[in-house]
Design a protein around this motif. Structure first.
Motif, PDB file in Angstrom:
ATOM      1  N   ALA A  14       0.840  -1.196   0.000  1.00 55.89           N
ATOM      2  CA  ALA A  14       0.000   0.000   0.000  1.00 55.89           C
ATOM      3  C   ALA A  14       0.877   1.249   0.000  1.00 55.89           C
ATOM      4  CB  ALA A  14      -0.919  -0.004   1.209  1.00 55.89           C
ATOM      5  N   LYS A  86      -3.848   1.414  -3.037  1.00 52.56           N
ATOM      6  CA  LYS A  86      -4.566   0.984  -1.846  1.00 52.56           C
ATOM      7  C   LYS A  86      -4.963  -0.489  -1.998  1.00 52.56           C
ATOM      8  CE  LYS A  86      -6.675   5.580  -1.520  1.00 52.56           C
ATOM      9  NZ  LYS A  86      -7.962   6.321  -1.461  1.00 52.56           N
ATOM     10  N   PRO A  87      -5.174  -1.192  -0.906  1.00 53.00           N
ATOM     11  CA  PRO A  87      -5.606  -2.587  -1.018  1.00 53.00           C
ATOM     12  C   PRO A  87      -6.871  -2.745  -1.867  1.00 53.00           C
ATOM     13  CG  PRO A  87      -4.895  -2.134   1.215  1.00 53.00           C
ATOM     14  CD  PRO A  87      -4.880  -0.820   0.487  1.00 53.00           C
ATOM     15  N   SER A 127      -1.642  -4.695   2.429  1.00 48.68           N
ATOM     16  CA  SER A 127      -1.778  -3.649   3.450  1.00 48.68           C
ATOM     17  C   SER A 127      -0.636  -3.681   4.433  1.00 48.68           C
ATOM     18  CB  SER A 127      -3.109  -3.834   4.188  1.00 48.68           C
ATOM     19  OG  SER A 127      -3.177  -5.112   4.760  1.00 48.68           O
TER      20      SER A 127
END
Length: 127
Positions: A14, A86-87, A127
Motif C-alpha cells: 500500500a 490501496k488494497p 496492506s
C-alpha cells in the motif's frame, strides 16, 4: 482486428506504485478511445480510466489524483500509472480499445463501448 496485451502488474505494498502497459497490434490513434477496466474478486468489472483519440482523459472518482492514463502513439502503447495504491485497488486490470466514435465521452465509461479486450494483468496491493 486489434490484439491487446497488458503487462506491468504485480504485488506491491500500500502506498506504492505500478505502471501498466497495453501494447496494441495496430495504431492506437485509429481507435476512438483506449480504456482500462478492473475486476476484483467477487465483483463486476468496473471502469477505471479512458483516453480518447484527441487526448482527453476521464477517470472513475476513486482513482482521480492517483492514476494517470497516457499513450505513446508511435509505439502503439497505452499506459496506466498508478500511484498511492490501496488494497482496494487489487484487481485484474484489463485494457480495452474502442473503434466506435461517440460524441458523449461518458459513453466510454461503459464496457459496451469497447470492441477489443486484452486478457488482463493482475495487480495485488498488500496492506
Amino acid at each position: 482486428q486489434v490484439q491487446l496485451v497488458e503487462s506491468g502488474g504485480g504485488l506491491v505494498q500500500a502506498g506504492g506504485s505500478l505502471r501498466l502497459s497495453c501494447a496494441a497490434s495496430r495504431s492506437t490513434f485509429i481507435n476512438s478511445a483506449m480504456g482500462w477496466f478492473r475486476q476484483a474478486p467477487g465483483k463486476e468489472r468496473e471502469f477505471v480510466a479512458t483516453i480518447r483519440s484527441g487526448g482527453s482523459t476521464y477517470y472513475t472518482d476513486s482513482v482521480k489524483g492517483r492514476f494517470t492514463i497516457s499513450r505513446d502513439n508511435p509505439k502503439n502503447t497505452v499506459f496506466l500509472q498508478m500511484n498511492s495504491l490501496k488494497p482496494e485497488d487489487t484487481a485484474l486490470y484489463y485494457c480495452a480499445a474502442s473503434t466506435i466514435y461517440y460524441t458523449l465521452s461518458n459513453r466510454y465509461r461503459a464496457e459496451s463501448a469497447y470492441d477489443y479486450w486484452g486478457e488482463g494483468t493482475q495487480v495485488t496491493v498488500s496492506s
